[in-house]
Write an enzyme that holds these catalytic residues in place. Structure first.
Site, PDB file in Angstrom:
ATOM      1  N   HIS A  46       0.925  -0.908   0.130  1.00 19.68           N
ATOM      2  CA  HIS A  46      -0.031  -0.074   0.406  1.00 19.68           C
ATOM      3  C   HIS A  46       1.110   1.253   0.485  1.00 19.68           C
ATOM      4  CE1 HIS A  46       0.566  -1.611   3.529  1.00 19.68           C
ATOM      5  NE2 HIS A  46       0.617  -0.143   4.745  1.00 19.68           N
ATOM      6  N   HIS A 102       0.869   4.464   1.055  1.00 22.09           N
ATOM      7  CA  HIS A 102       0.182   6.158   1.343  1.00 22.09           C
ATOM      8  C   HIS A 102       0.736   7.719   0.959  1.00 22.09           C
ATOM      9  CE1 HIS A 102       0.590   4.110   5.479  1.00 22.09           C
ATOM     10  NE2 HIS A 102       1.311   3.142   5.040  1.00 22.09           N
TER      11      HIS A 102
HETATM   12  P1  AMP Z   1       1.530   0.282   7.735  1.00 21.99           P
HETATM   13  O1  AMP Z   1       2.233   0.922   8.186  1.00 21.99           O
HETATM   14  O2  AMP Z   1       2.629   1.117   5.931  1.00 21.99           O
HETATM   15  O3  AMP Z   1       1.366  -1.304   6.799  1.00 21.99           O
HETATM   16  O4  AMP Z   1       0.463   1.098   7.118  1.00 21.99           O
HETATM   17  C1  AMP Z   1      -1.121   0.209   7.311  1.00 21.99           C
HETATM   18  C2  AMP Z   1      -2.558   1.720   7.424  1.00 21.99           C
HETATM   19  O5  AMP Z   1      -3.235   0.727   7.688  1.00 21.99           O
HETATM   20  C3  AMP Z   1      -2.480   2.154   8.837  1.00 21.99           C
HETATM   21  O6  AMP Z   1      -1.486   3.752   8.515  1.00 21.99           O
HETATM   22  C4  AMP Z   1      -3.704   1.976   9.745  1.00 21.99           C
HETATM   23  O7  AMP Z   1      -3.560   3.007   9.875  1.00 21.99           O
HETATM   24  C5  AMP Z   1      -3.989   1.688   7.874  1.00 21.99           C
HETATM   25  N1  AMP Z   1      -5.503   0.576   8.125  1.00 21.99           N
HETATM   26  C6  AMP Z   1      -5.386  -0.337   8.372  1.00 21.99           C
HETATM   27  N2  AMP Z   1      -6.493  -1.119   8.985  1.00 21.99           N
HETATM   28  C7  AMP Z   1      -7.682  -0.230   8.100  1.00 21.99           C
HETATM   29  C8  AMP Z   1      -8.625  -0.385   8.025  1.00 21.99           C
HETATM   30  N3  AMP Z   1      -9.616  -1.389   7.821  1.00 21.99           N
HETATM   31  N4  AMP Z   1      -9.426   0.511   6.822  1.00 21.99           N
HETATM   32  C9  AMP Z   1      -8.025   2.349   6.243  1.00 21.99           C
HETATM   33  N5  AMP Z   1      -7.070   1.939   7.133  1.00 21.99           N
HETATM   34  C10 AMP Z   1      -6.887   0.769   7.524  1.00 21.99           C
END
Ligand code: AMP
Length: 139
Positions: free
Chosen positions: A98, A100
């Site tokens: 993903h 950001h």
């Molecule tokens: P990372 O640390 O790069 O894996 O970031 C994962 C991101 O996913 C974090 O910023 C979380 O806030 C976000 N996240 C986790 N679960 C969800 C969800 N169900 N919907 C939207 N964002 C999410």
């Protein structure tokens, strides 16, 4: 077992989806670092950027490229930090690639991408040459 993001793609759990096409989808981060914090993912599940096939990588970048100005305009941001946590040691928590898109505002108290690394290495010219040669030889 499918990731939480695959469950969003499948419509099994709710998300604030802001863009979708055949291979990619974008939705608001559930714990935003800033208003408009958006995640862009490939619909298919790949853990890391390294695992993403070329055609999907191209689609993913196209969506990021499309969404950056759209997100900035929507929240009247001055700039954006656009980044992947690529691997657990880099802070990746959800094992589904993903990107950001974090809107940035003058005086928001955040830092540049340089702030994410730990202690800076002290590398001499020979070491830098070796590293460059190693990278170039497999690029
Ligand atoms: P990372 O640390 O790069 O894996 O970031 C994962 C991101 O996913 C974090 O910023 C979380 O806030 C976000 N996240 C986790 N679960 C969800 C969800 N169900 N919907 C939207 N964002 C999410």
């Amino acid at each position: 077992m499918s990731t939480i993001f695959s469950q969003i793609v499948a419509g099994e759990i709710p998300a604030r989806i802001v863009y979708e096409d055949e291979t990619t989808i974008a939705f608001l981060d559930a714990n935003p670092l800033a208003p408009g914090h958006t995640l862009v993912i490939p619909k298919d599940e790949y853990e890391r950027l390294n695992d993403v096939p070329d055609d999907v990588a191209a689609d993913l970048y196209e969506t990021v490229h499309h969404m950056v100005p759209v997100v900035e305009d929507a929240v009247d941001a001055d700039a954006t930090t656009v980044a992947f946590n690529n691997g657990e040691e880099a802070g990746q928590e959800v094992p589904h690639v993903h990107c950001h898109i974090v809107p940035r505002f003058e005086g928001d108290g955040g830092g540049p991408i340089h702030a994410v690394a730990g202690d800076r290495p002290d590398l001499d010219d020979d070491e830098l040459d070796d590293i460059a040669a190693d990278i170039e030889s497999s690029a």
